[in-house]
Design a protein around this motif. Structure first.
Motif, PDB file in Angstrom:
ATOM      1  N   ALA A 281      25.023  42.188  36.441  1.00 45.19           N
ATOM      2  CA  ALA A 281      25.727  41.761  36.097  1.00 45.19           C
ATOM      3  C   ALA A 281      26.326  40.932  35.341  1.00 45.19           C
ATOM      4  O   ALA A 281      27.464  41.652  34.868  1.00 45.19           O
ATOM      5  CB  ALA A 281      26.234  41.205  37.376  1.00 45.19           C
TER       6      ALA A 281
ATOM      7  N   ASP B  18      26.939  43.481  32.300  1.00 45.09           N
ATOM      8  CA  ASP B  18      27.843  44.255  32.729  1.00 45.09           C
ATOM      9  C   ASP B  18      29.209  43.336  32.516  1.00 45.09           C
ATOM     10  O   ASP B  18      30.613  43.616  31.569  1.00 45.09           O
ATOM     11  CB  ASP B  18      28.280  44.972  33.935  1.00 45.09           C
ATOM     12  CG  ASP B  18      29.309  45.839  34.399  1.00 45.09           C
ATOM     13  OD1 ASP B  18      29.444  46.453  33.043  1.00 45.09           O
ATOM     14  OD2 ASP B  18      29.802  46.384  35.486  1.00 45.09           O
ATOM     15  N   LEU B  19      29.711  41.819  32.849  1.00 45.53           N
ATOM     16  CA  LEU B  19      30.706  41.408  32.888  1.00 45.53           C
ATOM     17  C   LEU B  19      30.872  40.823  31.177  1.00 45.53           C
ATOM     18  O   LEU B  19      31.668  40.007  30.901  1.00 45.53           O
ATOM     19  CB  LEU B  19      31.062  40.302  33.903  1.00 45.53           C
ATOM     20  CG  LEU B  19      31.450  40.630  35.224  1.00 45.53           C
ATOM     21  CD1 LEU B  19      30.672  41.601  35.730  1.00 45.53           C
ATOM     22  CD2 LEU B  19      31.366  39.291  36.170  1.00 45.53           C
TER      23      LEU B  19
ATOM     24  N   TYR C  19      28.240  45.371  43.056  1.00 44.93           N
ATOM     25  CA  TYR C  19      28.492  43.987  43.587  1.00 44.93           C
ATOM     26  C   TYR C  19      28.520  43.216  44.456  1.00 44.93           C
ATOM     27  O   TYR C  19      29.310  42.317  44.469  1.00 44.93           O
ATOM     28  CB  TYR C  19      29.220  43.072  41.741  1.00 44.93           C
ATOM     29  CG  TYR C  19      28.108  43.619  41.023  1.00 44.93           C
ATOM     30  CD1 TYR C  19      27.409  44.003  40.106  1.00 44.93           C
ATOM     31  CD2 TYR C  19      29.505  44.079  39.437  1.00 44.93           C
ATOM     32  CE1 TYR C  19      27.355  43.981  39.605  1.00 44.93           C
ATOM     33  CE2 TYR C  19      28.782  44.777  38.164  1.00 44.93           C
ATOM     34  CZ  TYR C  19      27.628  45.021  38.334  1.00 44.93           C
ATOM     35  OH  TYR C  19      26.890  45.053  36.847  1.00 44.93           O
TER      36      TYR C  19
ATOM     37  N   GLU D 243      26.700  39.048  43.673  1.00 42.01           N
ATOM     38  CA  GLU D 243      26.187  38.847  42.101  1.00 42.01           C
ATOM     39  C   GLU D 243      27.170  37.742  41.291  1.00 42.01           C
ATOM     40  O   GLU D 243      27.859  37.858  41.170  1.00 42.01           O
ATOM     41  CB  GLU D 243      26.090  39.763  41.776  1.00 42.01           C
ATOM     42  CG  GLU D 243      25.020  41.013  41.530  1.00 42.01           C
ATOM     43  CD  GLU D 243      25.398  41.432  43.291  1.00 42.01           C
ATOM     44  OE1 GLU D 243      24.253  42.320  43.559  1.00 42.01           O
ATOM     45  OE2 GLU D 243      26.213  41.412  43.557  1.00 42.01           O
TER      46      GLU D 243
ATOM     47  N   GLY E  17      30.869  38.315  39.805  1.00 45.78           N
ATOM     48  CA  GLY E  17      30.994  40.429  39.473  1.00 45.78           C
ATOM     49  C   GLY E  17      31.695  41.603  40.094  1.00 45.78           C
ATOM     50  O   GLY E  17      32.282  41.971  40.567  1.00 45.78           O
TER      51      GLY E  17
END
Length: 441
Positions: free
Chosen positions: A111, A114-115, A173, A177, A182
């Motif tokens: 997470a 990804d973020l 997510y 998370e 997330g």
């Protein structure tokens, strides 16, 4: 105002380029096969080498344009082979009740990656504008790709056509998370995609129906399609001869997402077949990484043979050589939640091969329902070893049943999964989206 071609200019945005190494890559390659080369381009984010068989115009996003993502994913995959698709599945499958702290830590790290911030460089934006797409098409699958697709669609002033292959929007997510950040990022990103879309695509009809209710825009089902040559070259099932050898059950595909456990149960069932109708053998063709990781689970099952990884060109002959084709899914609730609306890439190939299918997985999954709908096989929709033994025994002991089921699957596939028809409908759908966007300008 110029009229949009029957093949609009499509900018494909995703993690991996076109190819034959994953289910998503195969599906996209088949749907876009034959598209005019000057009207198709792709932006991708992994280091996978692109194929020029379907698309020739590529832009590879430098991993360092998302430095945190690049570093974290390098750590998570160190010493292991992992595709973008398998990483996405691992992140999207919720943890079960016994989820370990290590698993939770890995999901949190995914997470974080990804973020993390993403730079869309000026040269990519200029390249996309020069291509002048009519639509941006994407299978999405992560917050990173959602953001990239939205930014490029905004840069070019065109709609997004999302194509959902699994129900990751409901599961990604979902374990809280990053203190819920997330999940909120997924919801916000998908909300932005829907606002920029007039319609979407799904891998199955049940998914299209549910997503239309969920997101309030029309969805159409488009799954993998099968080349006409597979039907033209079809080999009839050989007549059964007493004493000619075991009935061959064949599985082609990955062993991840706990599919290995369902296959091991089938292997145990084949061990217990009485004679008649036995003997029988289950042969597994899976990626080398999966065979190395899960192979030990089959060591105590003499009825299971671990074969090898095969390329896409080898699939049809392997399917034709089988007596029964096997499709399995996991019974774990957290995995079934992710796969419940999916329809496997290989099912159309199985049907086109003209061989009966034995399905073993939760009976309410879209893939198991598809086998029932096509009347091309038998499904054991519960974790019942005795029922699995009986159904396998029916297929082993009745060659006419095998022939009847296989013929039904072939007829269904030719009517519903042939590439010429499916690809034409796919092009028409994207052309309609592009035409509506052009009319509104």
């Amino acid at each position: 105002m110029t009229r949009v071609s029957e093949h609009p200019r499509v900018l494909v945005v995703g993690a991996e380029p076109f190819g034959r190494s994953s289910g998503t890559g195969i599906t996209l390659s088949n749907l876009f096969d034959g598209w005019p080369r000057d009207r198709l381009a792709q932006v991708y984010t992994t280091r996978t080498e692109p194929s020029s068989n379907v698309c020739e115009q590529y832009f590879a996003v430098d991993p360092w344009n998302a430095p945190v993502d690049h570093v974290v994913r390098s750590v998570l995959t160190r010493g292991r082979t992992a595709t973008a698709g398998s990483a996405a599945a691992a992140a999207a499958v919720p943890a079960g009740g016994n989820g370990s702290w290590k698993g939770q830590a890995r999901r949190t790290m995914r997470a974080v990656a990804d973020l993390s911030p993403l730079l869309v460089p000026a040269d990519l934006r200029a390249w996309a504008r020069r291509f002048h797409p009519d639509v941006v098409y994407s299978v999405l699958g992560s917050v990173r790709v959602i953001r990239l697709a939205r930014r490029l669609a905004g840069t070019c002033g065109v709609p997004i056509v999302p194509h959902f292959m699994d129900d990751w929007p409901a599961t990604l997510y979902s374990n809280g998370e990053l203190f819920g950040l997330g999940r909120r990022a997924v919801d916000a990103g998908l909300g932005g995609v829907v606002r920029r879309a007039t319609s979407g695509l799904c891998i199955s009809a049940p998914m299209a129906e549910e997503y239309q209710r969920r997101y309030g825009i029309p969805f159409a089902p488009f799954m993998n399609c099968v080349q006409e040559s597979a039907f033209d070259d079809r080999r009839e099932a050989p007549p059964a001869v007493a004493g000619a050898g075991p009935v061959e059950f064949v599985y082609v595909g990955g062993l991840h997402l706990d599919r290995w456990a369902s296959l091991a149960r089938l292997g145990a069932a084949l061990e217990r077949l009485a004679s008649p109708p036995g003997p029988a053998r289950l042969t597994l063709y899976a990626p080398e990484s999966d065979l190395a990781r899960y192979g030990a689970a089959f060591a105590h099952l003499p009825a299971v043979r671990l074969a090898r990884s095969i390329g896409s060109a080898e699939v049809a002959p392997v399917l034709w050589a089988a007596d029964v084709l096997v499709h399995v899914e996991s019974f774990k609730p957290e995995i079934a939640q992710y796969t419940r609306l999916s329809l496997s890439t290989k099912l159309p190939q199985y049907l086109a091969a003209g061989r009966p299918i034995l399905g073993h997985g939760p009976g309410d999954l879209a893939s198991m329902r598809h086998i029932v709908t096509t009347r091309a096989g038998l499904v054991v929709g519960e974790e019942d070893l005795e029922l699995l033994i009986r159904r396998a025994g029916e297929l082993c002991g009745d060659p006419l049943l095998r022939r009847r089921l296989g013929d039904r699957g072939y007829v269904y596939a030719k009517a519903h999964h042939a590439k010429k028809e499916v690809a034409a409908r796919f092009a028409e759908h994207l052309a309609r989206v592009a035409g509506r966007a052009e009319a509104s300008r």
